[in-house]
Design an enzyme around this catalytic site. Structure first.
Site, short mmCIF file in Angstrom:
data_model
loop_
_atom_site.label_atom_id
_atom_site.label_comp_id
_atom_site.label_asym_id
_atom_site.label_seq_id
_atom_site.Cartn_x
_atom_site.Cartn_y
_atom_site.Cartn_z
N ARG A 171 69.09 32.17 43.94
CA ARG A 171 70.18 32.79 43.59
C ARG A 171 71.24 32.95 44.80
NH1 ARG A 171 67.57 33.07 39.15
NH2 ARG A 171 67.72 34.61 37.69
N SER A 250 69.53 40.35 34.78
CA SER A 250 68.69 40.89 36.05
C SER A 250 69.49 41.48 36.81
CB SER A 250 68.09 39.94 36.85
OG SER A 250 67.16 38.97 35.78
N GLU A 345 71.19 41.85 42.30
CA GLU A 345 71.46 40.72 42.14
C GLU A 345 73.23 40.73 41.73
OE1 GLU A 345 69.88 38.25 39.13
OE2 GLU A 345 71.21 36.61 39.59
N1 EPU Z 1 57.30 42.12 34.20
C1 EPU Z 1 56.50 43.40 33.85
N2 EPU Z 1 57.25 44.45 33.41
C2 EPU Z 1 58.59 44.18 33.17
C3 EPU Z 1 59.16 43.09 33.57
C4 EPU Z 1 58.45 42.15 34.18
O1 EPU Z 1 55.42 43.49 33.91
O2 EPU Z 1 59.34 45.11 32.83
C5 EPU Z 1 56.24 41.09 34.45
C6 EPU Z 1 56.12 40.10 33.43
O3 EPU Z 1 55.08 40.27 32.52
C7 EPU Z 1 55.99 38.83 34.30
C8 EPU Z 1 56.67 38.91 35.59
O4 EPU Z 1 56.98 40.37 35.76
O5 EPU Z 1 54.51 38.72 34.85
C9 EPU Z 1 57.93 38.18 35.66
O6 EPU Z 1 58.72 38.54 34.56
P1 EPU Z 1 60.02 37.65 33.60
O7 EPU Z 1 59.23 36.30 33.41
O8 EPU Z 1 60.28 38.31 32.79
O9 EPU Z 1 60.96 37.12 34.83
P2 EPU Z 1 61.47 37.88 36.10
O10 EPU Z 1 61.01 37.56 37.21
O11 EPU Z 1 61.55 39.49 35.75
C10 EPU Z 1 63.49 36.24 36.16
C11 EPU Z 1 64.73 36.00 36.33
C12 EPU Z 1 65.39 36.09 34.91
C13 EPU Z 1 64.84 35.02 34.17
C14 EPU Z 1 63.26 35.00 34.38
C15 EPU Z 1 62.71 33.68 33.57
C16 EPU Z 1 65.59 36.92 38.58
C17 EPU Z 1 66.47 37.91 39.11
N3 EPU Z 1 65.61 36.79 37.36
O12 EPU Z 1 63.01 37.36 35.76
O13 EPU Z 1 66.86 35.92 34.99
O14 EPU Z 1 65.38 34.96 32.64
O15 EPU Z 1 62.91 35.09 35.62
O16 EPU Z 1 62.75 32.93 34.24
O17 EPU Z 1 65.09 36.02 39.18
C18 EPU Z 1 68.91 36.96 34.91
O18 EPU Z 1 69.17 36.43 36.07
O19 EPU Z 1 69.79 37.73 34.53
C19 EPU Z 1 67.57 36.88 34.47
C20 EPU Z 1 67.58 37.23 33.23
#
Ligand code: EPU
Length: 349
Positions: A171, A250, A345
């Site tokens: 990012r 995010s 972010e």
């Molecule tokens: N999780 C939870 N509870 C929640 C949210 C997440 O337990 O409420 C856990 C999930 O179960 C999973 C882990 O956290 O084990 C990661 O969650 P997720 O795969 O949804 O990804 P993230 O790390 O929360 C990042 C990006 C997203 C992108 C996803 C998928 C950032 C800041 N965000 O989210 O990007 O879609 O990975 O690659 O890195 C965005 O930038 O707007 C965005 C949506």
């Protein structure tokens, strides 16, 4: 070119803040941008799709927006102009900064060119993809960006940035740091693959494809169109549609902590998801916010999305103060529970 004064930015920020710009200028090509530059005075903000912004109030300066369009496969002399080394399985595609990001992804998938299918349905525009280094499901924009064309907002000079000059990291890019506000991106050229190599290792992507009974039946022949559809399904199930409920995707970045810190937290939370990255271990901020009990909770008219705690939503008519109060309260709670600082972010303007 379009130019307005005291212009409402309501349709230019996905959080749905009804703020005004003193001056708003949308240009259609590089020549128009070059002509605008000498007329700029005071604060200047270049926006894309407005999907990563939180306006704290009216903007007392000029908001610039690119409407440079075009998706063009480079060939022959164009390749030599940019001095590209291209293998026979690769293709270079030059895209105007004002194209909607997902329109470009759809174009690539329709043409059978792999590389961006995992980035399906990310809101925003092509120029911003190179500023934010957007990323999802194991792919980042930097993996496919070959070069970035930009114009210096102080003198109208064009500059071409090679990927390595953009200082990309999670990012992050030079355009968000040392060169913040100094350049307007006009075109981004992406390196795509004619024989796509699918990236299916992130989270539940494989599971969704299996559920669609595609992986087991066609396995190696799984197409980028199927991957795109699976990503669209996952995002639609988890992330709120900004047209229905204001949000900026995010809200926080995932923090990277030291191995020692990670191990000390893991003792208490053995189920904690994590990713090994350069320089430490990345812990999902959404998981920590969820553990703090914030998922689905609200503070005034600002709330934490009930399916993904990383996303803050405007329940309708929320002020930026309400969103910021929620943001600060969450950061404080995460710090208290895990001893980790999380950072937005979203850009506060
Ligand atoms: N999780 C939870 N509870 C929640 C949210 C997440 O337990 O409420 C856990 C999930 O179960 C999973 C882990 O956290 O084990 C990661 O969650 P997720 O795969 O949804 O990804 P993230 O790390 O929360 C990042 C990006 C997203 C992108 C996803 C998928 C950032 C800041 N965000 O989210 O990007 O879609 O990975 O690659 O890195 C965005 O930038 O707007 C965005 C949506």
């Amino acid at each position: 070119m379009k130019e307005y004064t005291d212009y409402s930015l309501l349709n230019h920020n996905t959080f749905g803040m009804d703020v005004k710009a003193k001056r708003y200028v949308e240009y259609d090509n590089e020549e128009e941008l070059k002509a605008i530059i000498p007329t700029l005075s005071g604060e200047v903000l270049h926006i894309g799709g407005g999907s990563n912004l939180l306006f704290k109030g009216d903007f007392d300066g000029t908001v610039l927006h690119s409407a440079i369009k075009g998706i063009e496969e480079l060939s022959g002399t164009q390749l030599s102009t940019f001095n590209f080394q291209l293998s026979t399985s690769e293709v270079l595609v030059r895209v105007g900064a004002g194209e909607v990001w997902d329109d470009f992804v759809a174009w690539a998938v329709d043409h059978g060119y792999g590389g961006v299918e995992n980035l399906s349905l990310i809101p925003g525009e092509v120029g911003a993809s190179a500023v934010q280094n957007i990323g999802a499901y194991g792919v980042e924009a930097k993996d496919v960006i070959a070069l970035v064309e930009a114009m210096d907002l102080s003198n109208g000079q064009k500059r071409v940035f090679r990927t390595e000059e953009c200082c990309y990291a999670y990012r992050q890019s030079i355009f968000k740091n040392e060169l913040k506000g100094k350049y307007a991106i006009t075109y981004v050229t992406y390196r795509l693959q004619k024989q796509p190599v699918l990236k299916l290792d992130y989270g539940n992507l494989k599971a969704v494809l299996e559920k669609n009974s595609q992986l087991s039946t066609v396995n190696c022949q799984l197409s980028i169109a199927q991957v795109r559809q699976a990503i669209i399904d996952i995002r639609n199930a988890k992330l709120p549609d900004p047209k229905v409920q204001g949000n900026a995707g995010s809200f926080f970045m995932n923090p990277v902590v030291s191995r020692e810190k990670f191990l000390s937290i893991q003792k208490d939370y053995p189920q904690m998801p994590f990713y090994e990255v350069e320089g430490g271990v990345k812990i999902p901020a959404g998981w920590m916010i969820d553990q703090c009990g914030w998922k689905g909770k609200s503070l005034g008219r600002a709330a934490v999305h009930d399916k993904q705690a990383l996303v803050l939503v405007n329940l309708g008519g929320a002020t930026s103060d309400e969103i910021l109060t929620l943001c600060h309260t969450i950061c404080k709670d995460v710090k208290e529970k895990f001893g980790i600082d999380i950072h937005p972010e979203v850009n506060f303007i």
